[in-house]
Design a protein around this motif. Sequence first.
Motif, PDB file in Angstrom:
ATOM      1  N   ALA A   1      51.697  29.249  54.305  1.00 18.80           N
ATOM      2  CA  ALA A   1      51.250  29.035  53.201  1.00 18.80           C
ATOM      3  C   ALA A   1      50.554  30.578  52.809  1.00 18.80           C
ATOM      4  O   ALA A   1      50.806  30.926  51.740  1.00 18.80           O
ATOM      5  CB  ALA A   1      50.189  28.043  53.206  1.00 18.80           C
ATOM      6  N   GLU A   2      49.721  31.259  53.897  1.00 19.00           N
ATOM      7  CA  GLU A   2      49.286  32.616  53.654  1.00 19.00           C
ATOM      8  C   GLU A   2      50.368  33.503  53.650  1.00 19.00           C
ATOM      9  O   GLU A   2      50.094  34.413  52.351  1.00 19.00           O
ATOM     10  CB  GLU A   2      48.359  32.733  54.700  1.00 19.00           C
ATOM     11  N   ALA A   3      51.473  33.470  54.220  1.00 20.90           N
ATOM     12  CA  ALA A   3      52.470  34.419  54.058  1.00 20.90           C
ATOM     13  C   ALA A   3      53.327  34.192  52.887  1.00 20.90           C
ATOM     14  O   ALA A   3      53.604  35.131  52.052  1.00 20.90           O
ATOM     15  CB  ALA A   3      53.487  34.468  55.243  1.00 20.90           C
ATOM     16  N   ALA A   4      53.511  32.940  52.350  1.00 15.24           N
ATOM     17  CA  ALA A   4      54.104  32.682  51.043  1.00 15.24           C
ATOM     18  C   ALA A   4      53.374  33.298  50.056  1.00 15.24           C
ATOM     19  O   ALA A   4      53.924  34.006  48.948  1.00 15.24           O
ATOM     20  CB  ALA A   4      54.311  31.169  50.921  1.00 15.24           C
ATOM     21  N   VAL A   5      52.085  33.217  49.885  1.00 13.68           N
ATOM     22  CA  VAL A   5      51.414  33.690  48.951  1.00 13.68           C
ATOM     23  C   VAL A   5      51.381  35.254  48.817  1.00 13.68           C
ATOM     24  O   VAL A   5      51.668  35.889  47.644  1.00 13.68           O
ATOM     25  CB  VAL A   5      49.788  33.523  48.926  1.00 13.68           C
TER      26      VAL A   5
ATOM     27  N   ALA B   1      54.819  36.262  47.531  1.00 14.40           N
ATOM     28  CA  ALA B   1      55.136  35.590  46.259  1.00 14.40           C
ATOM     29  C   ALA B   1      54.367  36.945  45.326  1.00 14.40           C
ATOM     30  O   ALA B   1      54.989  37.429  44.311  1.00 14.40           O
ATOM     31  CB  ALA B   1      54.496  34.425  45.840  1.00 14.40           C
ATOM     32  N   ARG B   2      53.413  37.409  45.665  1.00 11.65           N
ATOM     33  CA  ARG B   2      52.568  38.484  44.954  1.00 11.65           C
ATOM     34  C   ARG B   2      53.630  39.837  44.830  1.00 11.65           C
ATOM     35  O   ARG B   2      53.609  40.420  43.929  1.00 11.65           O
ATOM     36  CB  ARG B   2      51.316  38.729  45.497  1.00 11.65           C
TER      37      ARG B   2
ATOM     38  N   ALA C   1      55.515  41.273  41.378  1.00 10.95           N
ATOM     39  CA  ALA C   1      55.336  42.688  41.074  1.00 10.95           C
ATOM     40  C   ALA C   1      56.532  43.288  40.811  1.00 10.95           C
ATOM     41  O   ALA C   1      56.808  44.004  39.863  1.00 10.95           O
ATOM     42  CB  ALA C   1      54.479  43.352  42.268  1.00 10.95           C
ATOM     43  N   LEU C   2      57.580  42.882  41.607  1.00 13.04           N
ATOM     44  CA  LEU C   2      58.909  43.594  41.343  1.00 13.04           C
ATOM     45  C   LEU C   2      59.750  42.722  40.388  1.00 13.04           C
ATOM     46  O   LEU C   2      60.942  43.043  39.852  1.00 13.04           O
ATOM     47  CB  LEU C   2      59.701  43.409  42.798  1.00 13.04           C
TER      48      LEU C   2
ATOM     49  N   ARG D   1      50.655  48.942  43.860  1.00 14.34           N
ATOM     50  CA  ARG D   1      49.728  49.363  44.886  1.00 14.34           C
ATOM     51  C   ARG D   1      49.062  48.188  45.239  1.00 14.34           C
ATOM     52  O   ARG D   1      48.979  47.684  46.660  1.00 14.34           O
ATOM     53  CB  ARG D   1      49.023  50.233  44.451  1.00 14.34           C
ATOM     54  N   GLU D   2      48.679  47.097  44.280  1.00 18.40           N
ATOM     55  CA  GLU D   2      47.832  46.058  44.704  1.00 18.40           C
ATOM     56  C   GLU D   2      48.707  44.887  45.387  1.00 18.40           C
ATOM     57  O   GLU D   2      48.206  44.094  46.243  1.00 18.40           O
ATOM     58  CB  GLU D   2      47.055  45.269  43.631  1.00 18.40           C
ATOM     59  N   ALA D   3      49.933  44.879  45.281  1.00 17.66           N
ATOM     60  CA  ALA D   3      50.735  44.017  45.732  1.00 17.66           C
ATOM     61  C   ALA D   3      51.238  44.557  47.438  1.00 17.66           C
ATOM     62  O   ALA D   3      51.970  43.589  47.889  1.00 17.66           O
ATOM     63  CB  ALA D   3      52.101  44.044  45.062  1.00 17.66           C
ATOM     64  N   GLY D   4      50.803  45.563  47.467  1.00 16.24           N
ATOM     65  CA  GLY D   4      51.151  46.239  49.050  1.00 16.24           C
ATOM     66  C   GLY D   4      52.574  46.679  49.104  1.00 16.24           C
ATOM     67  O   GLY D   4      52.859  46.783  50.240  1.00 16.24           O
ATOM     68  N   LEU D   5      53.038  47.271  47.901  1.00 20.59           N
ATOM     69  CA  LEU D   5      54.401  47.763  48.063  1.00 20.59           C
ATOM     70  C   LEU D   5      54.551  49.433  48.269  1.00 20.59           C
ATOM     71  O   LEU D   5      55.097  50.055  48.629  1.00 20.59           O
ATOM     72  CB  LEU D   5      55.349  47.374  46.711  1.00 20.59           C
TER      73      LEU D   5
END
Length: 128
Positions: free
Chosen positions: A28-32, A35-36, A40-41, A85-89
């Motif tokens: 569940a945590e990885a999916a969230v 998904a973020r 973003a993409l 940036r906030e999405a970690g990309l």
Amino acid sequence: MSKSELRLLGQDDRSECCSPIVREPLGAEAAVELARMFKALADPVRLRLLSLIASHEGGEVCVCDLIGPFDVSQPTISHHLKVLREAGLVGSERRGTWVYYWVLPAALARLSSLLRAPAGVDAVDVAR
């Protein structure tokens, strides 16, 4: 065939109908988190920005070089970069007046590992 003739599949018969799990499914945590990243993409400007950053010589690019290719204002580009940036990309660093951006390889690796076809599946099979 009557109902009495139908054979019910039990736990022991799973191999006849289901393929085994070959890798760990998403929690569940990885999916969230993923998904973020995908959200973003999902915007064409952000997808192009990521592509520009990733393809820039040296692996990083000044924000001043990202504004020209788009028909949007500088504040809009800054907003899209903030979302990436906030999405970690992407990562960023201020150097004097300018901010430099680079793609975070680990983030791209996570996205691509999720999208990778399972072992033994050809690209032709996936396209069908």
